[in-house]
Scaffold this motif. Structure first.
Motif, mmCIF file in Angstrom:
data_model
loop_
_atom_site.group_PDB
_atom_site.id
_atom_site.type_symbol
_atom_site.label_atom_id
_atom_site.label_comp_id
_atom_site.label_asym_id
_atom_site.label_seq_id
_atom_site.Cartn_x
_atom_site.Cartn_y
_atom_site.Cartn_z
ATOM 1 N N UNK A 64 21.525 -9.729 68.006
ATOM 2 C CA UNK A 64 21.089 -9.986 66.631
ATOM 3 C C UNK A 64 21.007 -11.500 66.407
ATOM 4 N N UNK A 65 19.803 -12.071 66.300
ATOM 5 C CA UNK A 65 19.682 -13.517 66.127
ATOM 6 C C UNK A 65 20.171 -14.009 64.764
ATOM 7 N N UNK A 66 20.265 -13.112 63.788
ATOM 8 C CA UNK A 66 20.702 -13.504 62.453
ATOM 9 C C UNK A 66 22.160 -13.189 62.157
ATOM 10 N N UNK A 67 22.911 -12.843 63.180
ATOM 11 C CA UNK A 67 24.308 -12.462 62.977
ATOM 12 C C UNK A 67 25.133 -13.612 62.418
ATOM 13 N N UNK A 68 26.049 -13.264 61.525
ATOM 14 C CA UNK A 68 27.011 -14.223 60.989
ATOM 15 C C UNK A 68 28.394 -13.629 61.244
ATOM 16 N N UNK A 69 29.152 -14.196 62.187
ATOM 17 C CA UNK A 69 30.478 -13.654 62.493
ATOM 18 C C UNK A 69 31.344 -13.566 61.230
ATOM 19 N N UNK A 70 31.991 -12.421 61.066
ATOM 20 C CA UNK A 70 32.750 -12.141 59.848
ATOM 21 C C UNK A 70 34.161 -11.673 60.184
ATOM 22 N N UNK A 71 35.143 -12.235 59.504
ATOM 23 C CA UNK A 71 36.530 -11.793 59.671
ATOM 24 C C UNK A 71 36.665 -10.432 59.000
#
Length: 131
Positions: A64-71
């Motif tokens: 996923x090129x738009x992924x934003x790592x999330x806690x």
């Protein structure tokens, strides 16, 4: 005698390639920097060697090129980070940032990452902590 590539120019090439498949410019720059670092450390198999693979996987949707790592969960000295099927470079860099913040308070920290892709070599993140 083999020619040496200019590291900064090649880093720019990697950044541009990642941006063209939809990676945010700041994340593309961070990933390209880690790829170049791995190459310069002599760990080319965990650096830009896989750039074409990452680009192909983004084009078919397996990264996923738009992924934003999330806690997704955390405690005082630990956290769990969902990489959202994104670049491992980005998730691992973020995981180390969180671990460093927590370790400054508690003396040590652990951050686990899941749903991630290849993250290169561990050396890049170890050096991040050393800095």
């Amino acid at each position: 005698m083999p020619r040496q590539a200019d590291g900064l120019k090649y880093e720019e090439f990697c950044r541009t390639a990642l941006e063209r498949v939809g990676v945010d410019s700041a994340q593309a720059a961070a990933a390209a920097k880690i790829m170049r670092l791995n190459d310069e450390l002599g760990i080319a198999t965990h650096g830009s060697f896989h750039l074409l693979t990452y680009v192909k996987k983004m084009r078919v949707g397996s990264i996923n090129p738009g992924a934003v790592p999330t806690v997704t969960a955390e405690g005082p000295a630990w956290a769990r980070l969902d990489a959202q099927d994104g670049l491992g470079f980005i998730a691992s860099r973020r995981a180390m940032e969180i671990a460093i913040e927590k370790a400054k308070i508690y003396g040590l920290a652990y951050v686990g990452v899941y749903r991630s892709s290849h993250f290169g070599s561990c050396a890049a993140y170890t050096l991040q902590a050393v800095e």
